[in-house]
Design an enzyme around this catalytic site. Structure first.
Site, mmCIF file in Angstrom:
data_model
loop_
_atom_site.group_PDB
_atom_site.id
_atom_site.type_symbol
_atom_site.label_atom_id
_atom_site.label_comp_id
_atom_site.label_asym_id
_atom_site.label_seq_id
_atom_site.Cartn_x
_atom_site.Cartn_y
_atom_site.Cartn_z
ATOM 1 N N LYS A 91 66.303 51.114 63.811
ATOM 2 C CA LYS A 91 67.646 51.021 63.224
ATOM 3 C C LYS A 91 68.752 51.407 64.199
ATOM 4 O O LYS A 91 69.870 50.886 64.133
ATOM 5 C CB LYS A 91 67.727 51.903 61.975
ATOM 6 C CG LYS A 91 66.828 51.483 60.828
ATOM 7 C CD LYS A 91 67.241 50.148 60.243
ATOM 8 C CE LYS A 91 66.457 49.819 58.982
ATOM 9 N NZ LYS A 91 66.850 48.515 58.405
ATOM 10 N N GLU A 113 74.637 51.590 53.618
ATOM 11 C CA GLU A 113 73.631 51.779 52.577
ATOM 12 C C GLU A 113 72.343 52.179 53.270
ATOM 13 O O GLU A 113 72.153 51.905 54.458
ATOM 14 C CB GLU A 113 73.424 50.481 51.784
ATOM 15 C CG GLU A 113 72.457 49.478 52.388
ATOM 16 C CD GLU A 113 72.894 48.892 53.726
ATOM 17 O OE1 GLU A 113 72.010 48.571 54.553
ATOM 18 O OE2 GLU A 113 74.115 48.743 53.956
ATOM 19 N N SER A 376 57.693 49.787 63.730
ATOM 20 C CA SER A 376 59.148 49.873 63.561
ATOM 21 C C SER A 376 59.686 51.285 63.444
ATOM 22 O O SER A 376 60.872 51.527 63.681
ATOM 23 C CB SER A 376 59.579 49.067 62.336
ATOM 24 O OG SER A 376 58.897 49.540 61.176
#
Length: 394
Positions: A91, A113, A376
């Site tokens: 991210k 969010e 990830s």
């Protein structure tokens, strides 16, 4: 199939677009122009690359998991280690880029969010780095599941706003963030966390995340002398998968996305938007959604908060429609088993999202000589939640 690009209206084939209220149309069109200008500016990319190296810790390794591969004979499993980035997931690649855009366009506040909390932490991190005020919307169920990440956001100076509507998960957090942004758009930058939402976000986020696949492509050639036969990545909204898939779209490499089957597709308690969904509009874009015959969006379910979303990024919808990417599903139980396997065989604790990709990779082993899995994120955030499910075995 050649690499995909959105048209001038933000469509990937029939999917995408800008389905928002009138108050957001002009700001989004301005953002589209500002993003295009930044992407054409070598100085912008220079600062982005500098921060990825010096702050995020890129490039991340492409690790040959020898002990993980042993049970599968001649199949070699490689892990693209996004879990080793600052904040512990992919991210941060995106929030660094959007933070630079916010700074470039003179905004003073960020909102976001979050589901699993990793995007919230990454946004809070960038807000602290650049000196922005920050507010993150998070469903109450995800707050319960991801308490460590809530604490991290608060320590970084971000206000976490609980969202109680719906099931209190990612969809509801994004609904609330979009509503809030409509009232503060003049001085606030909305940092969308995935390749979903209205144009230009699916394109923008992909451009920031494709660093994963660009690195992996070069690293596999260096390590193995060839590209992988297949790449496997978990798909919620789809940013880590799009990031690793995109640089390989024109290659003879099988691409496999993994949706959350939850408690099983037959139960209806899952998040398999591509395998079980239909075209519709959610959060500002047309894509594949879980919905009934009247177009009412179904609630999604997954043990993984980051995959618990009833839609999918529009570029994934096109890749599914074209057949360039194969999308499979993995249940909660299968993901938990893969979680434990990686812990015990490699000393790596994966995120539950990544565990879905691992579980599918185990199913693919034997069909391919070299498998590349996008790991990830790391699993620190999931330990309490996993312990609740495995309490009889721990």
């Amino acid at each position: 199939m050649q690499t995909t690009q959105p048209d001038s209206n933000g469509y990937f084939g029939e999917f995408g677009g800008m389905y928002v209220g009138e108050i957001l149309v002009s700001p989004l069109k301005t953002l589209q122009k500002d993003t295009a200008a930044a992407f054409a500016d070598a100085a912008f990319w220079g600062e982005y690359q500098y921060l990825l190296r010096q702050y995020v810790g890129r490039e991340t390794p492409c690790y040959f998991a020898r002990r993980l591969s042993e049970p599968f004979g001649k199949t070699e499993i490689y892990l693209k280690r996004e879990d080793l980035t600052h904040t512990g997931a992919h991210k941060i690649n995106n929030t660094i880029g959007q933070g630079l855009l916010a700074k470039r366009t003179g905004k003073r506040r960020l909102i976001a969010e979050t589901g699993a909390g990793q995007h919230g932490v990454a946004t809070a991190t960038v807000a602290a780095l650049f000196g922005f005020e920050c507010r993150v919307f998070m469903g109450v169920e995800d707050i319960r599941r991801q308490k460590p990440n809530v604490l991290r956001m608060e320590l970084l100076g971000t206000e976490v706003v609980p969202v109680e509507s719906g099931t209190g998960t990612l969809k509801d957090a994004m609904n609330e963030a979009l509503r809030y942004w409509s009232g503060v758009v003049d001085d606030t930058f909305y940092v969308v966390g995935t390749v979903a939402g209205p144009h230009p976000y699916p394109w923008m986020v992909r451009e920031f995340q494709k660093i994963i696949g660009q690195e992996a492509r070069r690293q596999m050639l260096e390590a193995a002398g060839t590209l992988p036969d297949a790449i496997v990545a978990a798909v919620g909204g789809g940013s880590n998968a799009m990031g690793i898939f995109y640089p390989f779209l024109d290659d003879d490499v099988a691409l496999i996305g993994v949706e959350a089957a939850g408690r099983g597709l037959s139960t209806g308690e899952h998040a398999a938007s591509l395998n079980c969904g239909a075209p519709g509009v959610l959060h500002g874009a047309k894509s594949m959604l879980l919905q009934d015959k009247y177009g009412q969006v179904h609630e999604a379910y997954s043990i993984s908060a980051g995959l618990d979303y009833p839609g999918i990024g529009p570029e994934h919808a096109l890749l599914h429609q074209s057949g360039r990417v194969r999308y499979e599903t993995i249940t909660d139980t299968e993901a938990l088993e893969a979680f434990g396997t990686l812990c015990r065989r490699e000393g790596i604790i994966p995120a539950l999202e990544s565990s879905h990709a691992l579980a599918q990779a185990f199913k693919e082993a034997g069909k391919f000589s070299r498998l590349l899995v996008c790991l990830s994120g790391r699993g620190d955030k999931d330990l309490q939640h996993v312990a609740e499910h495995l309490k009889d075995r721990l």
